[in-house]
Design an enzyme around this catalytic site. Structure first.
Site: not given
Length: 353
Positions: A27, A31, A40, A154
């Site tokens: 990652r 963010r 984004r 998921y």
């Protein structure tokens, strides 16, 4: 494929001598970077960002403009596969990924097919092509997928879960049904990773994020077995063009030897494992990647440097270590702490080689 100007990561993954310990971060595009948030915002949504090759390429490369990392990792998401299977992926603000049509019965699982990467996942390989053009062989590019079991979690649950009770209920009450789903996922994962290799990634990684939530027996039967099947289907090449494979099971500490025995080139470690212990257990079976606790990045640069030193000492001297976190960069990480981490690895690691 152009020759790599910096092949330190590749050499470390094959346990060949390097001048220093290579470093990249799970990652690393995310963010915590203001430039990522700006891109984004322009994309309009996380999914639009993943599905727009020019923007996915842009955020893939952003961390390399800030930090002297030894690899880029393609910006994408493990759930692109079930999305391409028609499960209706969407992201609820503050809630994470959700599926409109989770798999709960025999019919929905029987009707499932592995997507054709050249069609419904074309945006993934197009992003790889864009990144490669800009990178021009500066550092390796890492492609990835979720493991068959992690994707199934998921797909059955319909969203992230604390206990994965729906998929575990299926595992115990209808194991044949879960095996059928895992077989389809295995074909999908292998096909996508092969498409990524063909598009030009230099390394592939399998994220078995939820394998560690299983019992030992269930891990072997429902996760590891299918990771091994994926590996057996990969077109990894040979000689200098061989593509190394990293397998990362979060919570996989009890089974490191078994993970190494799948034939992967490198075992990714979460922060619960001592690097030195893992090295003794795996021996010459595979390289190791990891495993700084991501929470360290929320402390001061001085603490980051101290913990980097400890991790390097724990692995010890010699080849076969890729420095990374035990999971992804936390959202509220100050970028200067990532800079401190990369600088510390570069400065402190040469004496271990």
């Amino acid at each position: 494929m152009p020759a790599l100007q910096n092949d330190t990561l590749i050499r470390a993954l094959f346990r060949q001598p390097t001048a220093y310990t290579p470093v990249w971060l799970m990652r690393q595009a995310g963010r915590y970077l203001p430039e990522y948030n700006e891109t984004r915002r322009r994309a309009g949504s996380f999914l639009a960002l993943c599905k727009t090759p020019s923007l996915a390429a842009e955020v893939t490369l952003q961390p390399l403009e800030r930090f002297p990392l030894d690899a880029a990792i393609l910006f994408s998401d493990i759930l692109t596969i079930p999305d391409a299977m028609g499960l209706g992926l969407y992201f609820e603000e503050g809630e994470g990924p959700r599926f409109e049509r989770p798999l709960r019965d025999e019919t929905s699982i029987a009707n499932l097919a592995a997507p054709d990467p050249s069609k419904s996942l074309r945006y993934v390989t197009d992003a790889i092509s864009e990144v490669r053009r800009t990178l021009a062989g500066k550092v390796p590019l890492i492609g990835f997928s979720g493991s068959p079991y992690t994707l199934a979690c998921y797909m059955v649950e319909g969203q992230a879960s604390d206990d994965w009770h729906k998929v575990k209920l299926m595992l115990h009450q209808h194991p044949g049904l879960l095996h059928r789903l895992l077989e389809t996922n295995t074909r999908a994962v292998a096909t996508l990773l092969n498409a990524q290799i063909e598009a030009g990634v230099n390394v592939v990684m399998i994220f078995d994020t939820w394998g560690g939530s299983l019992s030992a027996a269930a891990f072997r039967e429902f996760s590891l077995e299918y990771i091994q099947r994926v590996l057996s289907q990969l077109k990894r090449g040979s000689g200098a063009a061989r593509v190394p494979v990293i397998v990362f099971t979060k919570g996989g500490a009890p089974w490191l030897e078994r993970i190494a025995a799948t034939g992967c080139d490198c075992v990714g470690l979460d922060w619960s494992v001592d690097l030195g212990d893992a090295r003794r257990r795996i021996g010459a079976g595979a390289a190791l990647q990891g495993n700084l606790d991501p929470a360290v990045l929320l402390a001061s640069p001085e603490v980051v440097r101290r913990e980097v030193q400890k991790a390097l000492e724990s692995f010890g001297k010699g080849a076969g270590h890729v420095f990374n976190l035990g999971h992804g960069v936390p959202q509220f990480t100050p970028p200067e702490n990532v800079a401190a981490l990369v600088a510390a690895v570069r400065e402190l690691s040469p004496k271990f080689h």
